[in-house]
Design a protein around this motif. Structure first.
Motif, PDB file in Angstrom:
ATOM      1  N   ILE A  78       0.796  -1.230   0.000  1.00  0.00           N
ATOM      2  CA  ILE A  78       0.000   0.000   0.000  1.00  0.00           C
ATOM      3  C   ILE A  78       0.827   1.277   0.000  1.00  0.00           C
ATOM      4  CG2 ILE A  78      -1.997  -1.102   1.087  1.00  0.00           C
ATOM      5  CD1 ILE A  78      -1.205   0.344   3.688  1.00  0.00           C
ATOM      6  N   SER A  79       2.119   1.179   0.298  1.00  0.00           N
ATOM      7  CA  SER A  79       2.944   2.377   0.357  1.00  0.00           C
ATOM      8  C   SER A  79       3.168   2.947  -1.032  1.00  0.00           C
ATOM      9  CB  SER A  79       4.294   2.074   1.000  1.00  0.00           C
ATOM     10  OG  SER A  79       5.058   3.264   1.028  1.00  0.00           O
ATOM     11  N   LYS A  80       3.083   4.247  -1.138  1.00  0.00           N
ATOM     12  CA  LYS A  80       3.324   4.928  -2.408  1.00  0.00           C
ATOM     13  C   LYS A  80       4.493   5.902  -2.303  1.00  0.00           C
ATOM     14  CE  LYS A  80       0.035   2.868  -4.462  1.00  0.00           C
ATOM     15  NZ  LYS A  80       0.450   1.645  -5.115  1.00  0.00           N
ATOM     16  N   LEU A  81       5.205   5.851  -1.190  1.00  0.00           N
ATOM     17  CA  LEU A  81       6.303   6.782  -0.950  1.00  0.00           C
ATOM     18  C   LEU A  81       7.570   5.997  -0.658  1.00  0.00           C
ATOM     19  CD1 LEU A  81       4.317   9.037   1.520  1.00  0.00           C
ATOM     20  CD2 LEU A  81       4.699   9.477  -0.897  1.00  0.00           C
ATOM     21  N   CYS A  82       8.683   6.393  -1.276  1.00  0.00           N
ATOM     22  CA  CYS A  82       9.926   5.703  -0.932  1.00  0.00           C
ATOM     23  C   CYS A  82      11.115   6.643  -1.010  1.00  0.00           C
ATOM     24  CB  CYS A  82      10.125   4.445  -1.746  1.00  0.00           C
ATOM     25  SG  CYS A  82      10.127   4.612  -3.498  1.00  0.00           S
ATOM     26  N   VAL A  83      12.078   6.314  -0.149  1.00  0.00           N
ATOM     27  CA  VAL A  83      13.265   7.141   0.016  1.00  0.00           C
ATOM     28  C   VAL A  83      14.491   6.252  -0.080  1.00  0.00           C
ATOM     29  CG1 VAL A  83      14.495   8.697   1.590  1.00  0.00           C
ATOM     30  CG2 VAL A  83      11.992   8.627   1.624  1.00  0.00           C
ATOM     31  N   GLU A  84      15.423   6.639  -0.948  1.00  0.00           N
ATOM     32  CA  GLU A  84      16.706   5.950  -0.958  1.00  0.00           C
ATOM     33  C   GLU A  84      17.562   6.581   0.123  1.00  0.00           C
ATOM     34  OE1 GLU A  84      20.603   4.976  -3.689  1.00  0.00           O
ATOM     35  OE2 GLU A  84      18.960   6.110  -4.578  1.00  0.00           O
ATOM     36  N   ALA A  85      17.923   5.766   1.107  1.00  0.00           N
ATOM     37  CA  ALA A  85      18.705   6.279   2.232  1.00  0.00           C
ATOM     38  C   ALA A  85      19.495   5.144   2.865  1.00  0.00           C
ATOM     39  CB  ALA A  85      17.784   6.913   3.276  1.00  0.00           C
ATOM     40  N   SER A  86      20.747   5.420   3.172  1.00  0.00           N
ATOM     41  CA  SER A  86      21.541   4.446   3.920  1.00  0.00           C
ATOM     42  C   SER A  86      21.005   4.387   5.347  1.00  0.00           C
ATOM     43  CB  SER A  86      23.013   4.870   3.928  1.00  0.00           C
ATOM     44  OG  SER A  86      23.162   6.055   4.693  1.00  0.00           O
ATOM     45  N   ARG A  87      21.475   3.433   6.113  1.00  0.00           N
ATOM     46  CA  ARG A  87      21.026   3.339   7.518  1.00  0.00           C
ATOM     47  C   ARG A  87      21.376   4.611   8.277  1.00  0.00           C
ATOM     48  NH1 ARG A  87      23.453  -2.367   7.354  1.00  0.00           N
ATOM     49  NH2 ARG A  87      25.241  -1.018   7.459  1.00  0.00           N
ATOM     50  N   PHE A  88      22.570   5.163   8.015  1.00  0.00           N
ATOM     51  CA  PHE A  88      22.966   6.396   8.694  1.00  0.00           C
ATOM     52  C   PHE A  88      22.086   7.566   8.269  1.00  0.00           C
ATOM     53  CE2 PHE A  88      25.320  10.368   8.898  1.00  0.00           C
ATOM     54  CZ  PHE A  88      25.561  10.425  10.266  1.00  0.00           C
ATOM     55  N   GLU A  89      21.790   7.671   6.975  1.00  0.00           N
ATOM     56  CA  GLU A  89      20.924   8.756   6.503  1.00  0.00           C
ATOM     57  C   GLU A  89      19.532   8.632   7.113  1.00  0.00           C
ATOM     58  OE1 GLU A  89      22.652   9.704   2.047  1.00  0.00           O
ATOM     59  OE2 GLU A  89      21.500   7.859   2.377  1.00  0.00           O
ATOM     60  N   PHE A 128      10.971   0.190  -8.873  1.00  0.00           N
ATOM     61  CA  PHE A 128      10.099   1.117  -8.154  1.00  0.00           C
ATOM     62  C   PHE A 128       9.098   1.789  -9.088  1.00  0.00           C
ATOM     63  CE2 PHE A 128      13.392   0.753  -4.854  1.00  0.00           C
ATOM     64  CZ  PHE A 128      12.563   0.399  -3.802  1.00  0.00           C
ATOM     65  N   ASN A 129       9.468   2.031 -10.331  1.00  0.00           N
ATOM     66  CA  ASN A 129       8.506   2.588 -11.290  1.00  0.00           C
ATOM     67  C   ASN A 129       7.417   1.573 -11.620  1.00  0.00           C
ATOM     68  OD1 ASN A 129       9.799   5.043 -11.414  1.00  0.00           O
ATOM     69  ND2 ASN A 129      11.041   4.476 -13.180  1.00  0.00           N
ATOM     70  N   ARG A 130       7.780   0.300 -11.719  1.00  0.00           N
ATOM     71  CA  ARG A 130       6.809  -0.761 -12.002  1.00  0.00           C
ATOM     72  C   ARG A 130       5.808  -0.890 -10.849  1.00  0.00           C
ATOM     73  NH1 ARG A 130      10.362  -4.329 -13.072  1.00  0.00           N
ATOM     74  NH2 ARG A 130      10.502  -5.262 -11.029  1.00  0.00           N
ATOM     75  N   GLU A 131       6.275  -0.627  -9.631  1.00  0.00           N
ATOM     76  CA  GLU A 131       5.400  -0.700  -8.457  1.00  0.00           C
ATOM     77  C   GLU A 131       4.515   0.536  -8.328  1.00  0.00           C
ATOM     78  OE1 GLU A 131       5.046  -3.366  -6.465  1.00  0.00           O
ATOM     79  OE2 GLU A 131       6.492  -4.406  -7.726  1.00  0.00           O
ATOM     80  N   LYS A 132       4.679   1.479  -9.250  1.00  0.00           N
ATOM     81  CA  LYS A 132       3.835   2.688  -9.319  1.00  0.00           C
ATOM     82  C   LYS A 132       3.878   3.513  -8.035  1.00  0.00           C
ATOM     83  CE  LYS A 132       0.717   0.856 -12.778  1.00  0.00           C
ATOM     84  NZ  LYS A 132       1.103  -0.459 -13.027  1.00  0.00           N
ATOM     85  N   TYR A 133       5.083   3.835  -7.596  1.00  0.00           N
ATOM     86  CA  TYR A 133       5.213   4.686  -6.421  1.00  0.00           C
ATOM     87  C   TYR A 133       4.859   6.112  -6.789  1.00  0.00           C
ATOM     88  CZ  TYR A 133       6.776   0.793  -3.927  1.00  0.00           C
ATOM     89  OH  TYR A 133       6.778  -0.424  -3.326  1.00  0.00           O
ATOM     90  N   ARG A 134       4.143   6.741  -5.906  1.00  0.00           N
ATOM     91  CA  ARG A 134       3.685   8.102  -6.146  1.00  0.00           C
ATOM     92  C   ARG A 134       4.850   9.081  -6.090  1.00  0.00           C
ATOM     93  NH1 ARG A 134      -1.467  10.928  -3.789  1.00  0.00           N
ATOM     94  NH2 ARG A 134      -0.918  13.068  -4.191  1.00  0.00           N
ATOM     95  N   TYR A 135       5.766   8.835  -5.167  1.00  0.00           N
ATOM     96  CA  TYR A 135       6.896   9.745  -5.027  1.00  0.00           C
ATOM     97  C   TYR A 135       8.106   8.974  -4.529  1.00  0.00           C
ATOM     98  CZ  TYR A 135       9.555  13.936  -4.345  1.00  0.00           C
ATOM     99  OH  TYR A 135      10.521  14.889  -4.454  1.00  0.00           O
ATOM    100  N   LYS A 136       9.227   9.151  -5.220  1.00  0.00           N
ATOM    101  CA  LYS A 136      10.477   8.491  -4.834  1.00  0.00           C
ATOM    102  C   LYS A 136      11.556   9.560  -4.807  1.00  0.00           C
ATOM    103  CE  LYS A 136      12.657   5.689  -7.788  1.00  0.00           C
ATOM    104  NZ  LYS A 136      14.001   6.098  -8.041  1.00  0.00           N
ATOM    105  N   THR A 137      12.336   9.556  -3.743  1.00  0.00           N
ATOM    106  CA  THR A 137      13.373  10.574  -3.606  1.00  0.00           C
ATOM    107  C   THR A 137      14.563   9.994  -2.858  1.00  0.00           C
ATOM    108  OG1 THR A 137      13.763  12.890  -3.014  1.00  0.00           O
ATOM    109  CG2 THR A 137      12.501  11.567  -1.434  1.00  0.00           C
TER     110      THR A 137
END
Length: 179
Positions: free
Chosen positions: A10-21, A87-96
């Motif tokens: 159900i999530s439409k938001l994702c963030v690329e981040a290391s564990r520290f970030e 992530f585009n195939r999963e149709k995420y609303r916003y990825k950053t």
């Protein structure tokens, strides 16, 4: 609370981040936003190049009531096109990425406004002759009250404010008196 797999769907938001970030983002924002950290994660293998896996580590946190996926490429070999395609195939609303995380917060606000959220605990749904107020604690909508659609928004919001006030008061009593 929903399982990892349910939240992932159900999530439409994702963030690329290391564990520290991710930790740094939590330190910066957890006091101004309701942030529930997940206790589980997954390692997904998205494909292979020359028999070498392309993997991302994924965890999901609930921020201001909505699931947000955090991912980090963790394999020795990284293919960003393969990751973007996934992530585009999963149709995420916003990825950053972590640097632009503030945009996720703006998107959360927009999503909540679209679905009628009027507080951290309540949202409204409008039907033909009825306005329905739901409690969305623990991510499971529960009916609070149905109103006639001829009530003004101010009257409905006043009821929701009283409901939130009573709920917070009850939570404080439960914490103070171990009920």
């Amino acid at each position: 609370m929903k399982t990892f797999d349910e939240l992932f769907k159900i999530s439409k938001l994702c963030v690329e981040a290391s564990r520290f970030e991710r930790l740094s983002l939590w330190k910066e924002y957890h006091k101004s936003h309701k942030w529930e950290e997940s206790r589980e994660g997954k390692l997904l293998t998205l494909g292979e190049i020359n028999s070498r896996p392309i993997c991302v580590s994924i965890s999901i946190d609930i921020i201001d009531g909505l699931p947000v996926i955090f991912f980090e490429p963790t394999s020795e070999l990284v293919d960003y096109k393969l990751i973007d395609d996934f992530f585009n195939r999963e149709k995420y609303r916003y990825k950053t990425d972590a640097m632009n995380f503030h945009n996720i917060l703006h998107t959360i606000y927009d999503i909540k406004k679209e679905i009628g959220c009027i507080s951290d605990h309540c949202y409204i749904q409008r039907e033909q002759d009825t306005v329905i107020l739901y409690d969305i604690q623990d991510h499971h909508p529960t009916l609070i009250k149905k109103f006639s659609s001829n009530l003004t928004d101010d009257e409905i919001f006043a009821y929701a404010d009283k409901y939130n006030h009573d709920l917070i008061e009850k939570m404080h009593k439960d914490i103070l008196y171990d009920n």
